[in-house]
Design an enzyme around this catalytic site. Structure first.
Site, mmCIF file in Angstrom:
data_model
loop_
_atom_site.group_PDB
_atom_site.id
_atom_site.type_symbol
_atom_site.label_atom_id
_atom_site.label_comp_id
_atom_site.label_asym_id
_atom_site.label_seq_id
_atom_site.Cartn_x
_atom_site.Cartn_y
_atom_site.Cartn_z
ATOM 1 N N ASN A 8 0.752 -1.553 -0.135
ATOM 2 C CA ASN A 8 0.074 -0.273 -0.278
ATOM 3 C C ASN A 8 1.025 0.986 0.059
ATOM 4 O O ASN A 8 1.465 1.188 0.583
ATOM 5 C CB ASN A 8 -1.218 -0.007 1.333
ATOM 6 C CG ASN A 8 -1.994 1.416 1.428
ATOM 7 O OD1 ASN A 8 -1.391 2.000 0.494
ATOM 8 N ND2 ASN A 8 -2.376 1.263 2.399
ATOM 9 N N TRP A 9 1.299 1.593 -0.914
ATOM 10 C CA TRP A 9 2.087 2.969 -1.602
ATOM 11 C C TRP A 9 1.156 3.920 -0.274
ATOM 12 O O TRP A 9 1.695 5.554 -0.908
ATOM 13 C CB TRP A 9 2.024 3.824 -2.925
ATOM 14 C CG TRP A 9 3.248 2.762 -3.355
ATOM 15 C CD1 TRP A 9 4.393 0.975 -2.136
ATOM 16 C CD2 TRP A 9 3.855 2.054 -4.267
ATOM 17 N NE1 TRP A 9 4.648 0.419 -3.102
ATOM 18 C CE2 TRP A 9 4.491 1.285 -4.329
ATOM 19 C CE3 TRP A 9 3.500 2.927 -5.964
ATOM 20 C CZ2 TRP A 9 5.653 0.614 -5.050
ATOM 21 C CZ3 TRP A 9 5.037 1.806 -6.553
ATOM 22 C CH2 TRP A 9 5.098 1.118 -7.202
ATOM 23 N N LYS A 10 0.284 4.398 0.058
ATOM 24 C CA LYS A 10 -0.591 5.278 0.429
ATOM 25 C C LYS A 10 -0.189 6.277 -0.587
ATOM 26 O O LYS A 10 -0.425 7.436 -1.856
ATOM 27 C CB LYS A 10 -0.109 5.535 1.804
ATOM 28 C CG LYS A 10 -0.158 4.717 2.718
ATOM 29 C CD LYS A 10 0.282 4.628 4.096
ATOM 30 C CE LYS A 10 -0.443 3.359 4.437
ATOM 31 N NZ LYS A 10 -0.801 3.074 6.169
ATOM 32 N N HIS A 97 -9.772 0.586 4.380
ATOM 33 C CA HIS A 97 -8.024 0.810 5.237
ATOM 34 C C HIS A 97 -7.977 1.861 6.545
ATOM 35 O O HIS A 97 -9.435 2.521 7.347
ATOM 36 C CB HIS A 97 -7.084 1.214 3.980
ATOM 37 C CG HIS A 97 -5.834 1.656 4.615
ATOM 38 N ND1 HIS A 97 -4.764 1.782 6.017
ATOM 39 C CD2 HIS A 97 -4.771 0.351 4.609
ATOM 40 C CE1 HIS A 97 -4.099 2.460 5.994
ATOM 41 N NE2 HIS A 97 -3.906 1.025 5.866
ATOM 42 N N GLU A 99 -6.479 3.929 7.536
ATOM 43 C CA GLU A 99 -6.421 5.326 7.347
ATOM 44 C C GLU A 99 -8.408 5.804 6.786
ATOM 45 O O GLU A 99 -8.139 7.132 7.327
ATOM 46 C CB GLU A 99 -5.575 6.345 6.971
ATOM 47 C CG GLU A 99 -4.219 5.792 6.939
ATOM 48 C CD GLU A 99 -3.067 5.306 6.574
ATOM 49 O OE1 GLU A 99 -3.056 5.009 5.367
ATOM 50 O OE2 GLU A 99 -1.874 4.763 7.575
ATOM 51 N N GLU A 170 -4.965 -5.546 10.280
ATOM 52 C CA GLU A 170 -4.498 -4.286 10.965
ATOM 53 C C GLU A 170 -4.829 -3.997 11.848
ATOM 54 O O GLU A 170 -5.518 -2.605 11.850
ATOM 55 C CB GLU A 170 -4.021 -3.435 9.322
ATOM 56 C CG GLU A 170 -4.171 -3.873 7.591
ATOM 57 C CD GLU A 170 -3.864 -3.227 7.429
ATOM 58 O OE1 GLU A 170 -2.571 -3.189 6.632
ATOM 59 O OE2 GLU A 170 -4.222 -1.805 7.012
ATOM 60 N N GLY A 176 2.238 1.792 10.331
ATOM 61 C CA GLY A 176 2.967 3.212 10.350
ATOM 62 C C GLY A 176 4.163 2.949 11.761
ATOM 63 O O GLY A 176 4.536 4.535 11.787
ATOM 64 N N SER A 215 3.586 -2.636 10.567
ATOM 65 C CA SER A 215 5.132 -2.972 10.492
ATOM 66 C C SER A 215 6.029 -3.877 9.958
ATOM 67 O O SER A 215 6.319 -4.656 10.653
ATOM 68 C CB SER A 215 4.971 -2.223 11.726
ATOM 69 O OG SER A 215 5.079 -1.120 12.448
ATOM 70 N N GLY A 236 2.984 -1.335 4.170
ATOM 71 C CA GLY A 236 2.866 0.519 3.892
ATOM 72 C C GLY A 236 4.491 1.072 3.632
ATOM 73 O O GLY A 236 5.075 0.420 2.288
ATOM 74 N N GLY A 237 5.005 0.685 5.067
ATOM 75 C CA GLY A 237 6.577 1.859 4.824
ATOM 76 C C GLY A 237 7.271 1.104 4.040
ATOM 77 O O GLY A 237 7.833 1.337 3.536
HETATM 78 P P1 PGA Z 1 2.824 0.196 7.400
HETATM 79 O O1 PGA Z 1 1.314 0.171 6.855
HETATM 80 O O2 PGA Z 1 3.177 -1.572 6.796
HETATM 81 O O3 PGA Z 1 3.582 1.495 6.862
HETATM 82 O O4 PGA Z 1 2.804 -0.187 9.252
HETATM 83 C C1 PGA Z 1 0.714 -1.063 6.747
HETATM 84 C C2 PGA Z 1 -0.873 -0.780 6.417
HETATM 85 O O5 PGA Z 1 -0.819 0.857 6.560
HETATM 86 O O6 PGA Z 1 -1.353 -1.445 4.835
#
Ligand code: PGA
Length: 251
Positions: A8-10, A97, A99, A170, A176, A215, A236-237
């Protein structure tokens, strides 16, 4: 069932940056990708075509949209329809998600409507669930997950092809933050999710992939992906650099 290694590149990466990272990922991982794995990237809308072009000849690599609206077209300024994602080369959509739930204010009912709409529009959907830290501390993990699953999947046809829907667990406190959930926490949440999926979809619930996200890094992915009921990861990250995401994909 193939493990789904999703990124997920957000709200990161321009067209050129996305194209370069996707191409590097193909160069690093495509020839070594095990038969039982699939790679999926959710870039920002503006870079979907760049990534789908880079993946054109890479077997087992696909692209998704991070969001979409629940209409085919119309006067909905700023929104994107599933058929536009498909047209840009995306096969998947992402719903629920944390967010979108907690920063953009989407509720369970809307997420459920969106999940079902994406599926009927021809997208495969990755539907996310997860508890906040205060809910975990209050002993409400199962209550929260069950509610999110039942409302979020309410309108998904019971005869769905299980390959078309995945659930990503998640925990919000692990996204994050660098704080990955412990093995026992992942095992418990995934076993509980499996139980609810079976109660909703019957035997088919065994074939719905359950991803872990929060993470995930090259250093912990091997252990996580080997756990019972972990059928993939959502990253994500650590997915933003081709070097680290290729290590995760091949872990
Ligand atoms: P993260 O994000 O790997 O940076 O914790 C995961 C996500 O938001 O899907």
């Amino acid at each position: 069932m193939k493990k789904l290694m999703a990124a997920n590149w957000k709200m990161y990466k321009t067209w050129d940056e996305a194209r370069a990272t996707a191409q590097e990922l193909v160069d690093l991982a495509a020839s070594k990708l095990p038969e039982d794995r699939e790679v999926l990237i959710f870039p920002p809308f503006t870079a979907i075509r760049a990534v789908s072009d880079a993946f054109a000849d890479a077997d087992g690599f696909s692209v998704g949209g991070q969001d979409y609206y629940i209409k085919e077209e119309g006067a909905f300024t700023g929104e994107i329809a599933p058929r536009m994602l498909l047209d840009a080369g995306a096969e998947f959509g992402l719903t629920g998600h944390s967010e979108r739930r907690h920063v953009l204010g989407e509720n369970d009912e809307y997420i459920g409507e969106k999940t079902a709409y994406g599926l009927t529009s021809g997208l495969k959907v990755v539907f996310c669930i997860g508890e906040k830290i205060e809910e975990r501390k209050a002993g409400k993990v199962e209550e929260v997950l069950e509610h999110q699953l039942r409302v979020g999947l309410k309108d998904v046809p019971r005869d769905i092809n299980p390959e078309n829907i995945s659930v990503a667990y998640e925990p919000v406190w692990a996204i994050g933050t660098g704080e990955v959930a412990g093995v026992d926490e992942i095992l418990e949440a995934h076993a509980f999710t499996r139980k609810i999926l079976i109660s909703i979809f019957g035997e088919k619930g065994n074939d719905i992939r359950i991803l872990y996200g929060g993470s995930v890094k090259p250093a912990n992915c091997g252990e996580i992906i080997a756990l019972d009921n972990v059928d993939g990861v959502l990253v994500g990250g650590a997915s933003l650099q081709s070097e680290s995401f290729s290590q995760i994909v091949l872990a």
